[in-house]
Design an enzyme around this catalytic site. Sequence first.
Site: not given
Length: 306
Positions: A27, A161
């Site tokens: 990404e 995360k």
Amino acid sequence: MTHVGKIRISGEVSDAISNGSPVVALESTVFSTLGLPEPSNRDALQRCISTIHENGAVAAVTAVIDGEARLGIDSNEWDRILSCETKVASRDLVLSMAEGKSVGATTVSASLAIAAAAGIKVFCTGGIGGVHHGYSESGDLSADLYALARHKVVCVCAGAKAFLDLPRTLEMLESLGVPVLGWNTSDFPAFYLRSSKLPIPSVKDPATIVNIFRNASTLGLPQGILVGVPIPEEHELDPKTSWALIERALAEAKETGISGPEVTPLILETVARESHGKSVPANLALLENNAIVAVEIAKAFQQRLV
Ligand code: PSU
Ligand code: MN
């Protein structure tokens, strides 16, 4: 350089695709200033790409540049990604192409869409987005989860995360039918930490991942696979201080009253600042480690001629 529909594929990546060489998609949000502070973002991009090369694959960074979805960015265009401040998730991808956006940093969701459209089977990042704390009021859950359910790509990451609601993130992935596997671990990794203490099936062989992927294809199922790789032990942050830090960052984000796509970059920035620089090297180390695992998986796909 070639095109698949409106996706522009760099010469290096299109050669690798036609030769059947292993390719790992990356990404670009994580390498922009939205993901990592300067100059660590450049360091991260360089290290990821060279790790992928050194281990025998080609890196295909995704982004939107001059209104085109891109797969494979040559080094003369790195600066445009590194300084980019526009986050492009899957919803934004089609809009930014239509409006001829000069540069957009693709998140996991947009990158999975680009990779899948070009037939790339392995993608690598640091941490995926997931269900945010306070979801029941805000409705904030990352498009990354839906993208995993929609695109047939193996996503290698260090978990979601750690500042997300990890149990609910796993619940959501279950509802969406996305297999979540731990790389030599039966605990879902928590980004800066090796374990979230949430159990998942362990896998230690890339061929098993290829098999699972083939089973989904045989059944005509749409989804990809999430592979969680724990951060290397020597780079793991101290669990007690990290959880306290994450709590502070979440409280700070809440006070500012921001919502939507700005939440993740703000929390990442607070954690980087408050950890006194410790979170950034940890982020780089886990990215590099994930890249090594992603190459192994990409090679296994090539050997099995999936
Ligand atoms: N994890 C990081 N750095 C990042 C991101 C995740 O350590 O920059 C980015 C990824 O691009 C991910 C996105 O897809 O944040 C998720 O954002 P949101 O929570 O708005 O869906
Ligand atoms: Mn969001």
